[in-house]
Motif scaffolding. Structure first.
Motif, mmCIF file in Angstrom:
data_model
loop_
_atom_site.group_PDB
_atom_site.id
_atom_site.type_symbol
_atom_site.label_atom_id
_atom_site.label_comp_id
_atom_site.label_asym_id
_atom_site.label_seq_id
_atom_site.Cartn_x
_atom_site.Cartn_y
_atom_site.Cartn_z
ATOM 1 N N ALA A 82 0.902 -1.169 0.028
ATOM 2 C CA ALA A 82 0.018 -0.034 -0.131
ATOM 3 C C ALA A 82 1.188 1.224 0.005
ATOM 4 O O ALA A 82 0.343 2.286 -0.425
ATOM 5 C CB ALA A 82 -0.997 0.027 1.107
ATOM 6 N N ILE A 83 2.188 1.168 0.334
ATOM 7 C CA ILE A 83 3.132 2.292 0.258
ATOM 8 C C ILE A 83 3.122 3.086 -1.005
ATOM 9 O O ILE A 83 3.136 4.245 -0.982
ATOM 10 C CB ILE A 83 4.559 1.736 0.918
ATOM 11 C CG1 ILE A 83 4.231 1.201 2.360
ATOM 12 C CG2 ILE A 83 5.365 3.067 0.846
ATOM 13 C CD1 ILE A 83 5.569 0.908 2.703
ATOM 14 N N ARG A 84 2.969 2.282 -2.033
ATOM 15 C CA ARG A 84 3.199 2.844 -3.210
ATOM 16 C C ARG A 84 2.386 3.874 -3.566
ATOM 17 O O ARG A 84 2.463 4.889 -4.063
ATOM 18 C CB ARG A 84 3.387 1.729 -4.303
ATOM 19 C CG ARG A 84 2.371 1.699 -5.403
ATOM 20 C CD ARG A 84 2.555 0.518 -6.333
ATOM 21 N NE ARG A 84 3.592 -0.455 -5.886
ATOM 22 C CZ ARG A 84 3.826 -1.610 -6.594
ATOM 23 N NH1 ARG A 84 3.187 -1.929 -7.753
ATOM 24 N NH2 ARG A 84 4.496 -2.635 -6.239
ATOM 25 N N ASN A 85 0.867 3.612 -3.252
ATOM 26 C CA ASN A 85 -0.289 4.502 -3.390
ATOM 27 C C ASN A 85 -0.093 5.523 -2.582
ATOM 28 O O ASN A 85 -0.317 6.475 -2.852
ATOM 29 C CB ASN A 85 -1.685 3.770 -3.197
ATOM 30 C CG ASN A 85 -1.889 2.733 -4.176
ATOM 31 O OD1 ASN A 85 -1.359 2.723 -5.401
ATOM 32 N ND2 ASN A 85 -2.475 1.637 -3.882
ATOM 33 N N ILE A 86 0.176 5.487 -1.384
ATOM 34 C CA ILE A 86 0.353 6.581 -0.391
ATOM 35 C C ILE A 86 1.556 7.468 -0.720
ATOM 36 O O ILE A 86 1.086 8.844 -0.888
ATOM 37 C CB ILE A 86 0.790 6.180 1.123
ATOM 38 C CG1 ILE A 86 -0.337 5.082 1.725
ATOM 39 C CG2 ILE A 86 0.906 7.185 2.017
ATOM 40 C CD1 ILE A 86 0.056 4.251 2.946
ATOM 41 N N LYS B 268 11.738 -0.471 -2.794
ATOM 42 C CA LYS B 268 11.030 -1.233 -4.061
ATOM 43 C C LYS B 268 9.828 -0.367 -4.144
ATOM 44 O O LYS B 268 9.461 -0.268 -5.243
ATOM 45 C CB LYS B 268 10.903 -2.524 -3.776
ATOM 46 C CG LYS B 268 11.827 -3.353 -4.842
ATOM 47 C CD LYS B 268 11.493 -4.565 -4.911
ATOM 48 C CE LYS B 268 12.460 -5.450 -4.151
ATOM 49 N NZ LYS B 268 12.055 -6.783 -3.595
ATOM 50 N N GLU B 269 8.845 -0.059 -3.143
ATOM 51 C CA GLU B 269 7.784 0.577 -3.180
ATOM 52 C C GLU B 269 7.981 2.061 -3.537
ATOM 53 O O GLU B 269 7.102 2.480 -4.503
ATOM 54 C CB GLU B 269 6.822 0.412 -2.052
ATOM 55 C CG GLU B 269 6.509 -0.824 -1.488
ATOM 56 C CD GLU B 269 5.444 -1.432 -2.543
ATOM 57 O OE1 GLU B 269 4.488 -0.498 -2.983
ATOM 58 O OE2 GLU B 269 5.552 -2.312 -3.222
ATOM 59 N N LEU B 270 9.127 2.687 -3.077
ATOM 60 C CA LEU B 270 9.229 3.903 -3.519
ATOM 61 C C LEU B 270 9.498 3.979 -4.710
ATOM 62 O O LEU B 270 9.322 5.107 -5.649
ATOM 63 C CB LEU B 270 10.273 4.582 -2.641
ATOM 64 C CG LEU B 270 10.038 4.601 -0.994
ATOM 65 C CD1 LEU B 270 11.163 5.289 -0.288
ATOM 66 C CD2 LEU B 270 9.076 5.683 -1.030
ATOM 67 N N GLN B 271 10.404 3.304 -5.497
ATOM 68 C CA GLN B 271 10.428 3.148 -6.758
ATOM 69 C C GLN B 271 9.422 3.182 -7.818
ATOM 70 O O GLN B 271 9.177 3.639 -8.722
ATOM 71 C CB GLN B 271 11.644 2.003 -7.160
ATOM 72 C CG GLN B 271 12.987 2.123 -6.612
ATOM 73 C CD GLN B 271 13.806 1.021 -7.103
ATOM 74 O OE1 GLN B 271 13.455 0.132 -7.298
ATOM 75 N NE2 GLN B 271 14.999 1.489 -7.178
ATOM 76 N N GLN B 272 8.477 2.330 -7.244
ATOM 77 C CA GLN B 272 7.351 2.208 -8.067
ATOM 78 C C GLN B 272 6.445 3.491 -7.785
ATOM 79 O O GLN B 272 6.053 3.694 -8.834
ATOM 80 C CB GLN B 272 6.363 0.669 -7.420
ATOM 81 C CG GLN B 272 6.991 -0.602 -7.708
ATOM 82 C CD GLN B 272 7.229 -0.716 -9.215
ATOM 83 O OE1 GLN B 272 6.471 -0.086 -9.927
ATOM 84 N NE2 GLN B 272 8.083 -1.667 -9.544
ATOM 85 N N ALA B 273 6.489 4.075 -6.819
ATOM 86 C CA ALA B 273 5.528 5.306 -6.746
ATOM 87 C C ALA B 273 6.374 6.437 -7.425
ATOM 88 O O ALA B 273 5.667 7.500 -7.876
ATOM 89 C CB ALA B 273 5.603 5.623 -5.031
ATOM 90 N N GLY B 274 7.526 6.213 -7.629
ATOM 91 C CA GLY B 274 8.299 7.410 -8.390
ATOM 92 C C GLY B 274 8.899 8.306 -7.507
ATOM 93 O O GLY B 274 9.480 9.445 -7.888
ATOM 94 N N THR B 275 9.001 8.172 -6.298
ATOM 95 C CA THR B 275 9.551 9.041 -5.204
ATOM 96 C C THR B 275 11.060 8.672 -4.961
ATOM 97 O O THR B 275 11.559 7.822 -4.420
ATOM 98 C CB THR B 275 8.937 9.062 -3.747
ATOM 99 O OG1 THR B 275 8.685 7.706 -3.559
ATOM 100 C CG2 THR B 275 7.724 9.951 -3.794
ATOM 101 N N PHE B 276 11.951 9.139 -5.953
ATOM 102 C CA PHE B 276 13.357 8.619 -5.983
ATOM 103 C C PHE B 276 14.264 9.409 -5.052
ATOM 104 O O PHE B 276 15.257 8.841 -4.913
ATOM 105 C CB PHE B 276 13.810 9.012 -7.488
ATOM 106 C CG PHE B 276 13.054 8.175 -8.430
ATOM 107 C CD1 PHE B 276 12.736 6.833 -8.146
ATOM 108 C CD2 PHE B 276 12.573 8.799 -9.690
ATOM 109 C CE1 PHE B 276 11.856 6.216 -9.248
ATOM 110 C CE2 PHE B 276 11.887 8.080 -10.568
ATOM 111 C CZ PHE B 276 11.542 6.531 -10.200
ATOM 112 N N ARG B 277 13.906 10.704 -4.746
ATOM 113 C CA ARG B 277 14.992 11.339 -3.758
ATOM 114 C C ARG B 277 14.710 10.797 -2.278
ATOM 115 O O ARG B 277 13.422 11.048 -1.685
ATOM 116 C CB ARG B 277 14.494 12.768 -3.912
ATOM 117 C CG ARG B 277 15.249 13.428 -5.007
ATOM 118 C CD ARG B 277 14.942 14.819 -5.078
ATOM 119 N NE ARG B 277 15.780 15.687 -4.257
ATOM 120 C CZ ARG B 277 15.412 17.031 -3.998
ATOM 121 N NH1 ARG B 277 14.586 17.521 -4.617
ATOM 122 N NH2 ARG B 277 16.330 17.672 -3.024
ATOM 123 N N ILE B 278 15.575 10.328 -1.627
ATOM 124 C CA ILE B 278 15.399 9.666 -0.559
ATOM 125 C C ILE B 278 16.473 10.262 0.566
ATOM 126 O O ILE B 278 17.510 10.785 0.106
ATOM 127 C CB ILE B 278 15.281 8.128 -0.134
ATOM 128 C CG1 ILE B 278 16.759 7.604 -0.900
ATOM 129 C CG2 ILE B 278 14.116 7.732 -1.041
ATOM 130 C CD1 ILE B 278 16.858 6.194 -0.495
#
Lengths: 148, 180
Positions: A95-99, A130-140
């Motif tokens: 669910a992280i990817r949607n959030i 991996k979820e962040l990559q799917q969400a497109g939030t690349f800057r961490i």
């Protein structure tokens, strides 16, 4: 005798204090504006690790936090490693990817700050990344304290 | 005419305690304010892999494989090293001052791949990442000092000088997925 009498200056000796409330109010407003009263209630135990080569995040508006660590259970006990976003624990990692995607739409220059307990395992972090990559939030940003 | 003449009292509010009230509030906010700066290691994740597109080939000599297991033991290109030597080995690999055949062709071709196990504690992973960052920082500082006489961090943000140093030593760090 009287000709040696010291001449008193005509001005008053007091410092005018009528502007003091204004000055104090100005300071007051500054601190009111900069104060962040509400912090997230942490539902996971967080003990940040330390590192040397760290950078500051200047733009705090852009930051969104993800907390990872052992869950706090009632009675001072610690459970399994969990992920917390905002105020709630996310049990379903998928669910992280949607959030995060929703947050990215709101703020396209989003920086995700990962606040991870130093003893939690790397595996959970990879799943979240991996979820962040799917969400497109690349800057961490791996949140760490300064080593001293 | 009976005109009542009365001396009007001044309709003023006594404002002398205003400062005290404001001070009280001020002190409250002073105490509760925490000006905490957020610090951490910044990274940029790669976009998700497309299964249909083959990843571009990388020459073996340009790739430094760092493996870290759950006990914190480190392998760099199949050789066990201690964490204190990681930085020096990385600098040698990236810079390759002797033009060795095994090490990176040029600094901007060097890729550092960091791989851990799922069970590796987070602080070990961050320690490793910190070493890699520290190697790059040293290299950038050295290049910046040689060219401009100041450290990299003191160059103006997004200036052409900073961009040039950045291009000389780009941080190409790959965080590999654990196998198990």
């Amino acid at each position: 005798m009287s000709q040696f009498k010291k001449k008193q200056a005509g001005t008053k000796q007091e410092v005018p204090t009528s502007a003091m409330p204004d000055v104090v109010f100005m300071l007051l407003f500054f601190f009111m504006v900069t104060t962040v009263l509400r912090e997230v209630t942490l539902k996971v135990k967080l003990d940040l690790t330390k590192a040397n080569n760290i950078e500051k995040i200047e733009e705090k508006r852009l930051v969104s936090y993800i907390y990872m660590g052992p869950e706090r259970l009632p009675g001072n006990q610690l459970g399994e490693d969990k992920v917390q976003i905002d105020d709630s624990i996310v049990d379903d990692i998928g669910a992280i990817r949607n959030i995060m995607y929703d947050k990215l739409i709101e703020e396209p220059r989003l920086i995700v700050s990962l606040r991870v307990d130093q003893n939690s395992e790397f595996g959970l972090l990879t799943d979240v990344q991996k979820e962040l990559q799917q969400a497109g939030t690349f800057r961490i940003n791996y949140s760490t304290k300064r080593e001293d | 005419m009976l005109l009542k003449k009365r001396e009007r009292e001044g309709a003023e509010i006594n404002g002398s305690s205003m400062a005290d009230i404001a001070f009280l509030l001020l002190i409250f906010f002073l105490v509760t304010t925490t000006i905490n700066v957020d610090t951490g290691i910044g990274m940029v994740l790669p976009p998700p892999l497309d299964p249909e597109v083959e990843p571009p080939p990388i020459r073996e000599r340009n790739l430094m494989n760092i493996l870290v297991n759950a006990q914190g033991l480190i392998l760099m290109d199949e050789q066990p090293v201690s964490i204190n030597d990681v930085k020096d080995k990385l600098i040698e690999f990236i810079d390759n001052p002797n033009n060795s055949e095994e090490l990176s062709i040029s600094p901007d071709a060097a890729i550092v791949s960091l791989k851990t196990q799922r069970e590796t504690p987070y602080n070990i992973y961050i320690d490793m990442l910190d070493e890699v960052m520290s190697a790059y920082k040293d290299l950038r500082d050295a290049a910046s000092r040689a060219n401009y006489g100041v450290e990299y961090a003191r160059l103006a943000e997004n200036s052409p000088q900073q961009e040039q140093i950045k291009d000389m030593y780009p941080k190409k760090i790959s965080i590999a997925e654990p196998d198990n």
